[in-house]
Design a protein around this motif. Structure first.
Motif, PDB file in Angstrom:
ATOM      1  N   LYS A 294      -7.446 -52.765  47.642  1.00  0.00           N
ATOM      2  CA  LYS A 294      -7.569 -54.231  47.782  1.00  0.00           C
ATOM      3  C   LYS A 294      -8.712 -54.760  46.925  1.00  0.00           C
ATOM      4  N   GLN A 295      -9.737 -53.904  46.731  1.00  0.00           N
ATOM      5  CA  GLN A 295     -10.866 -54.344  45.905  1.00  0.00           C
ATOM      6  C   GLN A 295     -10.505 -54.364  44.416  1.00  0.00           C
TER       7      GLN A 295
ATOM      8  N   THR B   1      -3.961 -55.338  59.379  1.00  0.00           N
ATOM      9  CA  THR B   1      -5.319 -55.872  59.511  1.00  0.00           C
ATOM     10  C   THR B   1      -6.149 -55.579  58.265  1.00  0.00           C
ATOM     11  N   ALA B   2      -5.897 -54.410  57.640  1.00  0.00           N
ATOM     12  CA  ALA B   2      -6.679 -54.031  56.449  1.00  0.00           C
ATOM     13  C   ALA B   2      -6.149 -54.710  55.184  1.00  0.00           C
ATOM     14  N   GLY B   3      -5.080 -55.492  55.296  1.00  0.00           N
ATOM     15  CA  GLY B   3      -4.671 -56.316  54.152  1.00  0.00           C
ATOM     16  C   GLY B   3      -3.393 -55.910  53.452  1.00  0.00           C
TER      17      GLY B   3
ATOM     18  N   GLN C  89      -7.545 -42.951  59.115  1.00  0.00           N
ATOM     19  CA  GLN C  89      -8.692 -43.606  58.495  1.00  0.00           C
ATOM     20  C   GLN C  89      -8.624 -43.520  56.970  1.00  0.00           C
TER      21      GLN C  89
ATOM     22  N   LEU D 253      -6.384 -48.057  51.207  1.00  0.00           N
ATOM     23  CA  LEU D 253      -5.890 -49.432  51.103  1.00  0.00           C
ATOM     24  C   LEU D 253      -7.050 -50.389  50.815  1.00  0.00           C
ATOM     25  N   THR D 254      -8.160 -50.187  51.516  1.00  0.00           N
ATOM     26  CA  THR D 254      -9.316 -51.068  51.323  1.00  0.00           C
ATOM     27  C   THR D 254      -9.834 -50.967  49.889  1.00  0.00           C
ATOM     28  N   GLN D 255      -9.869 -49.717  49.387  1.00  0.00           N
ATOM     29  CA  GLN D 255     -10.326 -49.507  48.006  1.00  0.00           C
ATOM     30  C   GLN D 255      -9.383 -50.207  47.017  1.00  0.00           C
TER      31      GLN D 255
ATOM     32  N   ILE E 233      -6.490 -46.191  55.638  1.00  0.00           N
ATOM     33  CA  ILE E 233      -7.164 -47.494  55.642  1.00  0.00           C
ATOM     34  C   ILE E 233      -8.178 -47.562  54.496  1.00  0.00           C
ATOM     35  N   GLU E 234      -8.895 -46.454  54.288  1.00  0.00           N
ATOM     36  CA  GLU E 234      -9.892 -46.426  53.199  1.00  0.00           C
ATOM     37  C   GLU E 234      -9.238 -46.636  51.845  1.00  0.00           C
TER      38      GLU E 234
END
Ligand SMILES: Cc1cc2nc3c(=O)[nH]c(=O)nc-3n(C[C@H](O)[C@H](O)[C@H](O)COP(=O)(O)O)c2cc1C
Length: 253
Positions: free
Chosen positions: A161-162, A188-190, A151, A157-159, A154-155
């Motif tokens: 991506k922003q 999936t998370a980009g 997790q 990566l998501t951060q 993923i977090e």
């Protein structure tokens, strides 16, 4: 032979991309890498600890100014006169971009979601063609489960991506219980690609003086088999770029 390939959405003349190493610290070395045929270069990493430590030092320094004698403050150097690790990294990135024709992939190395990751935006502005995130974590905490570690990837990566719109490559260790699923989650998370694999330093113990030895042992070709196996397993099951993480290596250094 046509060796052209696509990597992180970029068209490359061949699939030989030296992974993160000190070779990108000097423009001369990076030029030699390009002249030898590399189709892109991944920079050494900007480390979370380095950014955080410098910020903490700066906070202490400013606090010292704040609490000192007012007239003495003017004797202290202005902190803006110092270039920090992040600035040096960006300067090097810009210099590489000017000196080289091949794409330059910047690299961030860290483990915790937080402010340090915002530096990715500056890397993009400095001209990075893509960004690699190396989550260099030895998951040694007995209380943290595998899914929590996943997790966190993923977090992060998501951060990231922003912060940026350039492609993001995730550099992975082989220590996942379900590698294929992890790669799917990252897709999936980009993520645009995954590098297989990072290699953790393995300290040894000198039995004569009972001290840790930190000599760097370079990898041998047999170690490539693990990555090759996973590349083969993942082939056709993901749209991500999957380079084998390959730094060199017949000689140390
Ligand atoms: C001297 C040295 C410096 C490295 N620096 C970085 C770095 O800054 N960032 C990073 O993500 N990986 C770094 N790596 C890891 C390599 O990019 C590579 O992933 C690792 O060595 C595994 O590849 P290999 O089996 O060909 O050595 C470094 C490796 C070495 C040996």
């Amino acid at each position: 032979m046509d060796l052209t390939t696509e990597y992180l959405g970029m068209q490359l003349k061949n699939p030989l991309v030296p992974s993160a190493s000190p070779l990108s610290r000097s423009i001369d070395d990076a030029r030699r890498v390009e002249d030898a045929g590399a189709s892109a270069i991944i920079m050494y990493s900007l480390f979370e600890e380095a950014v955080t430590a410098e910020e903490e030092t700066m906070v202490r320094f400013l606090h010292h100014q704040d609490t000192g004698f007012a007239e003495a403050d003017s004797f202290l150097p202005n902190h803006y006169d110092f270039s920090n690790g992040q600035e040096r990294y960006l300067e090097n990135l810009q210099a590489l971009k000017q000196a080289l024709e091949i794409p330059v992939v910047a690299s961030l190395n860290g483990t915790t979601p937080g402010g340090w990751i915002t530096h990715a935006e500056e890397m993009e502005q400095a001209g990075a063609d893509a960004l690699e995130l190396n989550i260099y974590q030895v998951a040694a905490d007995i209380e943290i489960s595998g899914s929590e570690i996943e997790q966190r990837y993923i977090e992060l990566l998501t951060q990231l991506k922003q912060q940026v719109s350039i492609p993001i490559n995730m550099k992975l260790s082989p220590a996942f219980s379900s590698m294929a699923n992890m790669v799917k989650l990252l897709e999936t998370a980009g993520a645009s690609g995954v590098s297989l694999f990072n290699r953790f330093y393995q300290p040894d113990i000198n039995i004569d003086n009972l001290r840790l030895t930190t000599n760097l042992q370079t990898s041998i070709s047999a170690e490539a088999l693990l990555a090759m196996r996973w590349i083969a397993i993942l082939h056709g099951r993901t749209k991500l770029s999957i380079p084998r993480c390959y730094r060199r290596c017949t000689q140390p250094g």
